[in-house]
Design a protein around this motif. Structure first.
Motif, short mmCIF file in Angstrom:
data_model
loop_
_atom_site.label_atom_id
_atom_site.label_comp_id
_atom_site.label_asym_id
_atom_site.label_seq_id
_atom_site.Cartn_x
_atom_site.Cartn_y
_atom_site.Cartn_z
N SER A 234 -22.28 16.99 5.07
CA SER A 234 -21.54 16.72 6.31
C SER A 234 -21.56 17.94 7.23
O SER A 234 -21.74 19.08 6.79
N GLU A 235 -21.35 17.70 8.50
CA GLU A 235 -21.38 18.78 9.49
C GLU A 235 -20.30 19.82 9.19
O GLU A 235 -20.51 21.03 9.35
N GLU A 236 -19.15 19.35 8.73
CA GLU A 236 -18.05 20.25 8.42
C GLU A 236 -18.41 21.22 7.30
O GLU A 236 -18.14 22.42 7.37
#
Length: 297
Positions: A234-236
């Motif tokens: 995920s981007e996070e």
């Protein structure tokens, strides 16, 4: 006299923090319990106290049980699964001896098992198995008959032993397995991740409603592997850096967002050498005992 009293209490403080932490699962609550123990000890009639250590452990356990009961409403309103608070042997602002006592002797897996016991079973187990107090003293501490306490301790011991692997993985092997597993998850290698997981693996993640986490335990190698790979991709998570350190006397991985701790994770390995449980702590309130990135050696 007050200096002598304080010195005598300080001699046992590390043990008391360890006892309280085993019961309540939180370092902050354990510290509060021990502070209250000091207040009781400093004003008590100590004329008939023959064994100071045992006396203080009994007071601490009673107070910790009270704190655990007070936590009940908080636990019932908690968002998602509740995991104990991890802690490193690096002292930070806390008492170094007390932190070392806790961090080196209470694994996350053991704390999770203790969480499944009733409060009285938990206290009986800690007093008997950890501190080897006589059943008569435990009965006095818990306000139960000696026969009832023997039953409590027996049930707790059987339950704990049933959940523990017969052969504990040594730290070097645990570190190698943790690094390999995190590398496989980060690369998105589904087959390799699944191969390292037990078919009935359990994943428990604790975000406390403050960070993203699964809202209930997850079971099965396929489901756990897909969830982990998706989270790490995920981007996070992509901007985070991962490291390993020792928390609660065992190898753990930490995800850092800059210098700040975002996640602490623990792998429990079964007798077959496969990962049987994953514990992921993300609630920032529970990560204050984990070293920041700039504190790592």
């Amino acid at each position: 006299m007050s200096d002598e009293l304080a010195a005598e209490f300080a001699e046992h403080r590390a043990v008391l923090v360890g006892a309280a932490y085993r019961v309540v699962g939180s370092v902050a609550d354990a510290e509060d319990v021990v502070q209250e123990t000091w207040l009781r000890w400093s004003s008590a009639d100590r004329t008939d106290v023959r064994d100071v250590r045992a006396y203080l452990i009994r007071i601490t356990t009673r107070l910790a049980l009270n704190r655990l009961r007070q936590q009940k409403s908080r636990r019932e309103q908690y968002v998602g699964p509740w995991l104990p608070e991890p802690i490193a042997a690096t002292p930070g602002e806390q008492d170094p001896a007390a932190v070392a006592e806790v961090a080196d002797s209470v694994s996350m897996a053991m704390l999770v098992v203790l969480e499944t016991l009733s409060p009285l079973e938990r206290a009986a187990f800690v007093l008997r198995e950890v501190f080897d107090l006589p059943f008569s003293e435990i009965a006095d501490t818990l306000g139960r008959s000696e026969a009832a306490v023997r039953q409590l301790a027996h049930r707790a011991r059987e339950h704990v032993h049933a959940r523990q692997p017969r052969h504990r993985v040594d730290k070097a092997r645990h570190l190698e397995l943790t690094n390999r597993f995190m590398a496989a998850s980060a690369s998105g290698d589904y087959q390799q991740v699944v191969a390292m997981l037990a078919p009935d693996v359990e994943l428990v993640s604790d975000g406390g409603g403050k960070r993203r986490a699964a809202l209930r335990p997850m079971y099965g190698a396929d489901k756990v592997a897909r969830w982990l790979i998706a989270v790490i991709a995920s981007e996070e998570t992509a901007r985070m850096e991962f490291s390993t350190t020792e928390l609660n006397g065992e190898i753990a991985y930490i995800a850092y967002d800059g210098d700040e701790v975002d996640t602490a994770g623990f792998l429990e390995v079964g007798d077959d050498g496969l990962i049987s449980h994953l514990y992921v702590v993300r609630n920032p309130d529970k990560l204050t005992g984990v070293p920041r990135r700039n504190q790592l050696c």
